[in-house]
Every structure is written in C-alpha cells, then in structure tokens.
Design a protein around this motif. Structure first.
Motif, PDB file in Angstrom:
ATOM      1  N   ASP A  62      63.688  37.787  29.282  1.00 45.05           N
ATOM      2  CA  ASP A  62      63.375  37.647  30.712  1.00 45.05           C
ATOM      3  C   ASP A  62      62.966  39.025  31.207  1.00 45.05           C
ATOM      4  O   ASP A  62      63.816  39.890  31.444  1.00 45.05           O
ATOM      5  CB  ASP A  62      64.597  37.114  31.463  1.00 45.05           C
ATOM      6  N   PHE A  63      61.650  39.243  31.349  1.00 41.22           N
ATOM      7  CA  PHE A  63      61.101  40.538  31.746  1.00 41.22           C
ATOM      8  C   PHE A  63      60.334  40.385  33.054  1.00 41.22           C
ATOM      9  O   PHE A  63      59.700  39.347  33.304  1.00 41.22           O
ATOM     10  CB  PHE A  63      60.135  41.070  30.679  1.00 41.22           C
ATOM     11  N   THR A  64      60.369  41.421  33.854  1.00 42.70           N
ATOM     12  CA  THR A  64      59.550  41.492  35.061  1.00 42.70           C
ATOM     13  C   THR A  64      58.666  42.730  34.979  1.00 42.70           C
ATOM     14  O   THR A  64      59.164  43.842  34.791  1.00 42.70           O
ATOM     15  CB  THR A  64      60.420  41.559  36.326  1.00 42.70           C
ATOM     16  N   ILE A  65      57.353  42.513  35.093  1.00 50.59           N
ATOM     17  CA  ILE A  65      56.371  43.606  35.131  1.00 50.59           C
ATOM     18  C   ILE A  65      55.814  43.624  36.547  1.00 50.59           C
ATOM     19  O   ILE A  65      54.932  42.826  36.884  1.00 50.59           O
ATOM     20  CB  ILE A  65      55.242  43.393  34.106  1.00 50.59           C
ATOM     21  N   PRO A  66      56.297  44.487  37.417  1.00 49.40           N
ATOM     22  CA  PRO A  66      55.973  44.360  38.841  1.00 49.40           C
ATOM     23  C   PRO A  66      54.602  44.876  39.263  1.00 49.40           C
ATOM     24  O   PRO A  66      54.193  44.649  40.399  1.00 49.40           O
ATOM     25  CB  PRO A  66      57.085  45.189  39.513  1.00 49.40           C
ATOM     26  N   ARG A  67      53.870  45.554  38.366  1.00 48.54           N
ATOM     27  CA  ARG A  67      52.628  46.189  38.788  1.00 48.54           C
ATOM     28  C   ARG A  67      51.409  45.789  37.957  1.00 48.54           C
ATOM     29  O   ARG A  67      50.369  46.431  38.044  1.00 48.54           O
ATOM     30  CB  ARG A  67      52.783  47.725  38.751  1.00 48.54           C
ATOM     31  N   ILE A  68      51.515  44.725  37.147  1.00 46.51           N
ATOM     32  CA  ILE A  68      50.375  44.231  36.376  1.00 46.51           C
ATOM     33  C   ILE A  68      50.324  42.715  36.519  1.00 46.51           C
ATOM     34  O   ILE A  68      51.337  42.037  36.380  1.00 46.51           O
ATOM     35  CB  ILE A  68      50.468  44.618  34.886  1.00 46.51           C
TER      36      ILE A  68
END
Length: 387
Positions: free
Chosen positions: A73-79
């Motif tokens: 469960d990953f969050t990539i907030p700027r892509i």
C-alpha cells in the motif's frame, strides 16, 4: 491407642491452645496484606495457566509449493497514476509471468483526496512491438495514408499513423521521442496525460502472488516496456529530474498476516525527496515463519528486516539508475516456527503452592520480628530503661 499415640507424634503442625495464643493489631494488618498479595498473585498465575505458552524453533526451510504473497500500500503524492508504473521481476531481471494479483490505482489530487474510483492495474502484460519487417495490417478495401515516423522507420513500408506508433518506432531505435514535434500526438490524448503528470498523486495498493524466489518490484515514473530483454521506463517528454519521488509506505508485508510473530518495519514510513530524480532502494531479508496454533490449521507468513538507501540519479550527480521506489527482497534459508502449547496442571499447582506457602512463611517471620521488637521495647519502658 498406642498406634494413634505413635501416629500423633508425626504431626508436623502442632496445635496451641487458644488460651496460650496472643492476637495483635500488627498481626491482623500483616494477615490482610498477605491475603491480598496471595489473591493477586494467584489470579495472575491462573491467567498464565489459561494462556497458551509459545515455543520458538529455528530450522532449515524445506517447504515447497508456497507462493510468496506481497501485500503493499503505497502513496505517491506528486506523480499521476497515468505516469507511474508498478513492475515485478525475479532475480534474473525477467518479469514474473502469470502473476495473480489484485493491485489497484486510485487517482488523488495534490491534497490527497480521491478523484475517482480505483482501477485495477495490469502489471503482467508486456507490450508487443511490431517487427520492422512486418507490413502494417490494413483493410483490403481501404488503405489509409502512411504517416511519417520522423526518421525512425526501419524500412520504407513502415508507417506511423498514431502517436504511439511514432513513440514505438523511436524506442526501437533507442532514441528519446519528443511528442511535441509529432503531428500524430497533437490530436491525441497523449499530451493531456502528460499535462497532468505533476498535478495529481497516486495511491497504489493490493496484493500479488509471485514465485517463491529472490526478486524485486518497483514503482517508477513512465511507461514500462522491454527492448531486447532490457526493462525500460519511458519518462519523455520530461527530464528525470522533474519527477518528485516523495512517497509514503502505508503498509508492506509478505504472506498471511496474524497478530503474532510478524514484523512490518516499513509501515507508516514517510519519505520526502529533497530533490528531483531521487532513487529510493529498500533491501529486504525475508524470514519464512510458521505458526502452529492450539486449534486450527498451520499458518504461514514472513517476517523481514530492511536496509534503506537513497541517491540522486540526475545527470549532474554521475550516479546510474532511475527515479522511483525499488524494493529488492531475498528469502532466508531458515524458517522460524512458533508453536502454541498448553501449560501443565502440575506446573500451575506447584506455583500456587509456592506463592501461598512462601508468602505465609515470610509474613510469619515478619510478624515474629515485629512482636519480639515491640515486646522488648515495652519491657524497657516498664523498667525505665528506655532512652
């Protein structure tokens, strides 16, 4: 009667007549305190007896046939989700085939709010490239105009009628395409996708099952494809330094999860990229773990330790690599086995007797000391010898 008299001499608990016993306030207080302590300790011993005991073993892992389940469960907030890919590979660098997975992407705005419902990610389909020797498939009655490949065509018959055709032709040449120069891309949605590459975030989560061998997976910007068995990510038309690989690991685990014997050291980890084109690497050592409960079937999971490394991969840094989050894992040849066992009744009875007898004995010694001391002090006061 003689037998009873002889038996009476074996009594280890001689009785004292009540007229010879003395009751004191200190003795009463000590009795209350001792009783409370006994009750508390006995209750604790009962809880320990009813709770299963866990034994731990370490041995060589000889299990076979188990798949490795990866929960992420990953969050990539700027892509944007349209510009970030998840890929899994084995130790040879080849992509895993026939992966069973339920990986989803959820588009987020820059504040972390959901934009639309999650969509299932396809992480096992590799794009098939049309060979330069193959003629394009056309209708038998309609022959569309042949679009220019802008110098990337392998032969005169190769046509590039769509934006993706031009990009594929450039990739086969190992050139960097600039979609702004292609007429085919001006009327496609390719530019729209690129326009929001840095205006959204992405939430990637789910599970996937891979072969139980050493491998890796990564989350990196750009579309992924293979050229001559080389795994490549296309980040054009942007330079790699524009990608902010700040990320949050909400959870990362391997195997079935239960409340005992699992370690998840990366859960809740926030990592901020201090500059563009940062490469974050996590080297994970997985220890297979078996849990045998008192009731129920045996559970298999994995514990792991992790080592972190990060570096800048801009052209100025001189480092090789690409921006993104890379997780490399290897399996330990040893397995940890936890087994639940019921405590024995004899052990419980021994501990209870030790508690009761020990506290009464110690309390009796303390009471004797107090009684003797008080009696001596009173005698001195009566004789006028107290100073």
């Amino acid at each position: 009667m003689r037998f009873l008299d002889s038996l009476r001499r074996l009594d280890a608990y001689p009785k004292i007549d009540n007229e010879f016993s003395i009751r004191t306030v200190s003795g009463a207080a000590l009795t209350l305190v001792s009783s409370i302590v006994i009750v508390v300790l006995v209750i604790g011993e009962i809880n320990a007896y009813l709770s299963p005991n866990i034994s731990e073993e370490l041995f060589v892992d000889t299990t076979r046939g188990h798949k490795l389940q990866i929960n992420l469960d990953f969050t990539i907030p700027r892509i944007s989700c349209d510009y970030v890919s998840l890929d899994a590979q084995d130790s040879t660098g080849e992509q895993h085939l026939h992966i069973e997975h339920s990986i989803y992407k959820r588009r987020l705005d820059l504040d972390g709010n959901q934009i639309e419902e999650p969509k299932k990610e396809d992480i096992q389909v590799s794009t098939k490239r049309v060979s330069s020797t193959e003629a394009p498939v056309t209708s038998s009655t309609i022959k569309p105009a042949c679009g220019s490949c802008y110098g990337a065509a392998r032969n005169e018959s190769q046509c590039c009628n769509t934006c993706q055709d031009v990009i594929d032709a450039y990739r086969e040449r190992k050139w960097n395409p600039n979609v702004e120069d292609f007429e085919q891309c001006k009327n496609s949605n390719h530019g729209a996708i690129e326009g929001k590459a840095f205006n959204e975030g992405c939430h990637i989560y789910g599970t996937m099952e891979v072969n139980r061998v050493e491998g890796r997976f990564h989350i990196a910007p750009g579309k992924s494809f293979s050229i001559q068995n080389i795994h490549v990510h296309d980040v054009q038309p942007y330079s790699s330094s524009r990608f902010n690989t700040t990320h949050r690991i909400n959870t990362l685990s391997f195997g079935e999860q239960f409340d005992f014997g699992t370690t998840q050291p990366l859960d809740g980890l926030n990592v901020v990229a201090t500059e563009g084109a940062m490469m974050f690497q996590y080297y994970i050592k997985i220890v297979p773990t078996m849990f045998v409960p008192l009731n129920g079937s045996t559970l298999y999971t994995n514990q792991f330790s992790v080592t972190k490394h990060q570096k800048s991969v801009t052209a100025m840094s001189g480092e090789t690599g690409m921006p993104g989050v890379f997780v490399n894992y290897e399996l330990s040849p040893l397995m940890v086995k936890y087994t639940e066992k019921r405590n024995s009744l004899g052990h419980f009875a021994t501990n209870v007797c030790a508690i009761i007898g020990g506290i009464f004995t110690v309390a009796g010694i303390i009471d004797s000391l107090l009684f003797t001391s008080i009696h001596v002090i009173k005698r001195k006061i009566e004789l006028g010898k107290a100073s």
